[in-house]
Write a protein that holds these residues in place. Sequence first.
Motif, PDB file in Angstrom:
ATOM      1  N   THR A 157       0.867  -1.178   0.000  1.00 43.72           N
ATOM      2  CA  THR A 157       0.000   0.000   0.000  1.00 43.72           C
ATOM      3  C   THR A 157       0.906   1.231   0.000  1.00 43.72           C
ATOM      4  OG1 THR A 157       0.119  -0.056   2.388  1.00 43.72           O
ATOM      5  CG2 THR A 157      -1.744  -1.208   1.375  1.00 43.72           C
ATOM      6  N   ALA A 158       0.310   2.421   0.048  1.00 45.44           N
ATOM      7  CA  ALA A 158       1.138   3.629   0.111  1.00 45.44           C
ATOM      8  C   ALA A 158       2.078   3.536   1.312  1.00 45.44           C
ATOM      9  CB  ALA A 158       0.231   4.854   0.210  1.00 45.44           C
ATOM     10  N   LEU A 159       1.534   3.039   2.449  1.00 44.00           N
ATOM     11  CA  LEU A 159       2.359   2.906   3.654  1.00 44.00           C
ATOM     12  C   LEU A 159       3.475   1.879   3.432  1.00 44.00           C
ATOM     13  CD1 LEU A 159       0.960   2.596   7.284  1.00 44.00           C
ATOM     14  CD2 LEU A 159       2.744   1.072   6.481  1.00 44.00           C
ATOM     15  N   GLY A 160       3.104   0.712   2.910  1.00 44.97           N
ATOM     16  CA  GLY A 160       4.085  -0.357   2.710  1.00 44.97           C
ATOM     17  C   GLY A 160       5.161   0.047   1.708  1.00 44.97           C
ATOM     18  N   LYS A 161       4.741   0.761   0.661  1.00 45.34           N
ATOM     19  CA  LYS A 161       5.708   1.169  -0.369  1.00 45.34           C
ATOM     20  C   LYS A 161       6.721   2.166   0.201  1.00 45.34           C
ATOM     21  CE  LYS A 161       2.254   1.234  -3.826  1.00 45.34           C
ATOM     22  NZ  LYS A 161       1.606   1.923  -4.926  1.00 45.34           N
ATOM     23  N   ASP A 162       6.267   2.958   1.183  1.00 42.67           N
ATOM     24  CA  ASP A 162       7.159   3.941   1.793  1.00 42.67           C
ATOM     25  C   ASP A 162       8.066   3.287   2.833  1.00 42.67           C
ATOM     26  OD1 ASP A 162       7.918   6.753   2.244  1.00 42.67           O
ATOM     27  OD2 ASP A 162       7.061   6.427   4.241  1.00 42.67           O
ATOM     28  N   LEU A 163       7.469   2.398   3.630  1.00 40.07           N
ATOM     29  CA  LEU A 163       8.185   1.847   4.786  1.00 40.07           C
ATOM     30  C   LEU A 163       9.154   0.720   4.422  1.00 40.07           C
ATOM     31  CD1 LEU A 163       8.411   1.813   7.892  1.00 40.07           C
ATOM     32  CD2 LEU A 163       6.405   0.320   7.960  1.00 40.07           C
ATOM     33  N   ALA A 164       8.732  -0.167   3.520  1.00 38.98           N
ATOM     34  CA  ALA A 164       9.519  -1.384   3.280  1.00 38.98           C
ATOM     35  C   ALA A 164      10.952  -1.108   2.784  1.00 38.98           C
ATOM     36  CB  ALA A 164       8.769  -2.304   2.310  1.00 38.98           C
ATOM     37  N   PRO A 165      11.147  -0.233   1.793  1.00 41.84           N
ATOM     38  CA  PRO A 165      12.524  -0.011   1.336  1.00 41.84           C
ATOM     39  C   PRO A 165      13.416   0.567   2.438  1.00 41.84           C
ATOM     40  CG  PRO A 165      10.937   0.914  -0.213  1.00 41.84           C
ATOM     41  CD  PRO A 165      10.171   0.532   1.012  1.00 41.84           C
ATOM     42  N   LYS A 166      12.817   1.420   3.278  1.00 40.73           N
ATOM     43  CA  LYS A 166      13.596   2.025   4.372  1.00 40.73           C
ATOM     44  C   LYS A 166      14.046   0.928   5.350  1.00 40.73           C
ATOM     45  CE  LYS A 166      13.105   5.495   8.004  1.00 40.73           C
ATOM     46  NZ  LYS A 166      13.643   6.802   7.650  1.00 40.73           N
ATOM     47  N   LEU A 167      13.111   0.021   5.669  1.00 41.55           N
ATOM     48  CA  LEU A 167      13.449  -1.076   6.582  1.00 41.55           C
ATOM     49  C   LEU A 167      14.492  -1.998   5.958  1.00 41.55           C
ATOM     50  CD1 LEU A 167       9.915  -2.078   7.893  1.00 41.55           C
ATOM     51  CD2 LEU A 167      11.783  -1.172   9.271  1.00 41.55           C
ATOM     52  N   ALA A 168      14.310  -2.293   4.652  1.00 42.86           N
ATOM     53  CA  ALA A 168      15.249  -3.193   3.975  1.00 42.86           C
ATOM     54  C   ALA A 168      16.662  -2.604   4.034  1.00 42.86           C
ATOM     55  CB  ALA A 168      14.815  -3.415   2.530  1.00 42.86           C
ATOM     56  N   ALA A 169      16.760  -1.287   3.831  1.00 42.49           N
ATOM     57  CA  ALA A 169      18.079  -0.644   3.876  1.00 42.49           C
ATOM     58  C   ALA A 169      18.653  -0.733   5.293  1.00 42.49           C
ATOM     59  CB  ALA A 169      17.960   0.807   3.434  1.00 42.49           C
ATOM     60  N   LYS A 170      17.802  -0.463   6.288  1.00 39.49           N
ATOM     61  CA  LYS A 170      18.291  -0.521   7.686  1.00 39.49           C
ATOM     62  C   LYS A 170      18.724  -1.937   8.062  1.00 39.49           C
ATOM     63  CE  LYS A 170      16.654   3.568   9.618  1.00 39.49           C
ATOM     64  NZ  LYS A 170      17.597   4.496  10.151  1.00 39.49           N
ATOM     65  N   LEU A 171      17.967  -2.914   7.559  1.00 39.08           N
ATOM     66  CA  LEU A 171      18.258  -4.310   7.921  1.00 39.08           C
ATOM     67  C   LEU A 171      19.323  -4.931   7.019  1.00 39.08           C
ATOM     68  CD1 LEU A 171      14.545  -5.463   8.333  1.00 39.08           C
ATOM     69  CD2 LEU A 171      16.228  -5.405  10.184  1.00 39.08           C
ATOM     70  N   GLN A 172      19.702  -4.167   5.964  1.00 40.60           N
ATOM     71  CA  GLN A 172      20.617  -4.725   4.946  1.00 40.60           C
ATOM     72  C   GLN A 172      20.048  -6.044   4.410  1.00 40.60           C
ATOM     73  OE1 GLN A 172      24.112  -3.400   3.949  1.00 40.60           O
ATOM     74  NE2 GLN A 172      22.591  -1.829   4.289  1.00 40.60           N
ATOM     75  N   ALA A 173      18.719  -6.025   4.168  1.00 42.06           N
ATOM     76  CA  ALA A 173      18.024  -7.251   3.748  1.00 42.06           C
ATOM     77  C   ALA A 173      17.492  -7.084   2.338  1.00 42.06           C
ATOM     78  CB  ALA A 173      16.867  -7.530   4.701  1.00 42.06           C
ATOM     79  N   GLY A 174      17.267  -8.198   1.665  1.00 42.49           N
ATOM     80  CA  GLY A 174      16.597  -8.160   0.371  1.00 42.49           C
ATOM     81  C   GLY A 174      15.108  -7.943   0.575  1.00 42.49           C
ATOM     82  N   LEU A 175      14.436  -7.445  -0.458  1.00 41.58           N
ATOM     83  CA  LEU A 175      12.992  -7.191  -0.363  1.00 41.58           C
ATOM     84  C   LEU A 175      12.338  -7.598  -1.675  1.00 41.58           C
ATOM     85  CD1 LEU A 175      10.397  -5.722   0.753  1.00 41.58           C
ATOM     86  CD2 LEU A 175      11.325  -3.632  -0.234  1.00 41.58           C
ATOM     87  N   VAL A 176      11.282  -8.395  -1.584  1.00 45.66           N
ATOM     88  CA  VAL A 176      10.459  -8.649  -2.769  1.00 45.66           C
ATOM     89  C   VAL A 176       9.236  -7.766  -2.620  1.00 45.66           C
ATOM     90  CG1 VAL A 176       8.980 -10.302  -3.965  1.00 45.66           C
ATOM     91  CG2 VAL A 176      11.233 -11.012  -3.167  1.00 45.66           C
ATOM     92  N   SER A 177       9.077  -6.802  -3.521  1.00 46.31           N
ATOM     93  CA  SER A 177       7.937  -5.906  -3.374  1.00 46.31           C
ATOM     94  C   SER A 177       6.839  -6.285  -4.354  1.00 46.31           C
ATOM     95  CB  SER A 177       8.364  -4.451  -3.587  1.00 46.31           C
ATOM     96  OG  SER A 177       8.756  -4.264  -4.904  1.00 46.31           O
ATOM     97  N   ASP A 178       5.592  -6.026  -3.943  1.00 49.87           N
ATOM     98  CA  ASP A 178       4.437  -6.196  -4.822  1.00 49.87           C
ATOM     99  C   ASP A 178       4.200  -7.656  -5.211  1.00 49.87           C
ATOM    100  OD1 ASP A 178       2.267  -5.190  -6.137  1.00 49.87           O
ATOM    101  OD2 ASP A 178       3.362  -4.529  -7.911  1.00 49.87           O
ATOM    102  N   ALA A 179       4.358  -8.574  -4.250  1.00 45.88           N
ATOM    103  CA  ALA A 179       4.141  -9.996  -4.556  1.00 45.88           C
ATOM    104  C   ALA A 179       2.650 -10.250  -4.799  1.00 45.88           C
ATOM    105  CB  ALA A 179       4.634 -10.857  -3.401  1.00 45.88           C
ATOM    106  N   THR A 180       2.366 -11.060  -5.828  1.00 42.47           N
ATOM    107  CA  THR A 180       0.973 -11.392  -6.129  1.00 42.47           C
ATOM    108  C   THR A 180       0.655 -12.849  -5.814  1.00 42.47           C
ATOM    109  OG1 THR A 180       1.639 -11.795  -8.410  1.00 42.47           O
ATOM    110  CG2 THR A 180       0.704  -9.637  -7.938  1.00 42.47           C
ATOM    111  N   ALA A 181       1.674 -13.653  -5.578  1.00 46.43           N
ATOM    112  CA  ALA A 181       1.448 -15.053  -5.187  1.00 46.43           C
ATOM    113  C   ALA A 181       2.667 -15.562  -4.437  1.00 46.43           C
ATOM    114  CB  ALA A 181       1.200 -15.921  -6.428  1.00 46.43           C
ATOM    115  N   ILE A 182       2.414 -16.528  -3.556  1.00 46.65           N
ATOM    116  CA  ILE A 182       3.502 -17.129  -2.768  1.00 46.65           C
ATOM    117  C   ILE A 182       3.284 -18.628  -2.750  1.00 46.65           C
ATOM    118  CG2 ILE A 182       4.573 -17.283  -0.468  1.00 46.65           C
ATOM    119  CD1 ILE A 182       3.355 -14.468   0.048  1.00 46.65           C
TER     120      ILE A 182
END
Length: 321
Positions: free
Chosen positions: A97-122
Amino acid sequence: MARKVLVLGEVRDGSLRNVSFEAVAAGKAVSEGGEVVGVLIGESVNTLAQELIQFGADRVVTVENEKVASYTSDGFSQSLLAVLEAEKAEGLILGHTALGKDLAPKLAAKLQAGLVSDATAIEVAGGNVVFTRPIYSGKAFEKKIFTDSFIFATVRPNNIGVLEKDESRTGNVSSISVDVKDLRTVIKEVVRKATEGVDLSEAKVVVAGGRGVKSEDGFEPLKELASVLGGAVGASRGACDAEYCDYSLQIGQTGKVVTPDLYIACGISGAIQHLAGMSNSKVIVAINKDPEANIFKVADYGIVGDLFEVVPMLTEEFKKL
Ligand code: FAD
């Protein structure tokens, strides 16, 4: 491999957004039989914890603090990082969402983690958690796996589906105190535009208008059809640029991405930038007076005709159901 996964519950106007329950379902898949821990951040959010549990979270951790009463990326990232640290979680799922799109990259950078954004299936296959996500404006899909142990993804609303609500389900609700500080943004007041009806991003039915509606008043028949179908009204950028409607309704590459069960495109030509926001809708109906319009290439049902005749006819027929 069973793992503990955190899932952020997104609160709007005192209620959990539906995407929170989809994130729980995603968390369940990612946990591979481990624990799904819901996280609620805000003021007086603990009242919503049981609902997250009823939709599949095993327990809930809250961060309640007046400094996170409204979303800011600093406040929410500090809170979520504190919960991740306390819980030693191995996965994190947010809504795209707007919140997730803003927050997730910031967290990924802080955590030095990979991020899969906008997943439609798992899916879990061959010992890997495999995420599917659209690329090239929805023209193709790619599958992604994590090569490190921390799994972090955002999920597109209306794609993963929710688990069946079980009102008898119970779980522990605990809180963590976080010293939220050094906020670079402070929300003093939230002034909302008056929006009518259903939230466009989560609507099951979207009736969208393009430049073919010709005026602000031209949206009235679309609003009526949307209301009869319990759906939301959307628009092309063409319609927004022509000031027939507000930009908050824009669907497409530079607008909202929607994946409703039913998308009715009225007087929209089907430019690639518009398709990027709606082509993954489950059923697409296009109404356009030009039989060559590009929108018909992605439509499941096409009606060649004048929208001002076709839309009221559809409304009358749906009223009879
Ligand atoms: P038009 O292309 O003008 O189409 C109007 C259609 O209405 C025509 O097909 C016509 O046959 C039909 N019509 C007219 N009268 C009637 C009638 N009475 N009954 C039935 N049909 C009728 N666009 C988006 O939508 N979303 C985006 O996010 C977006 N982002 C963009 C980003 C960039 C960088 C760029 C360059 C463009 C972007 N655009 C976006 C704009 C996009 O390229 C198109 O210009 C836009 O989508 C066209 O809008 P439209 O289909 O409403 O208008």
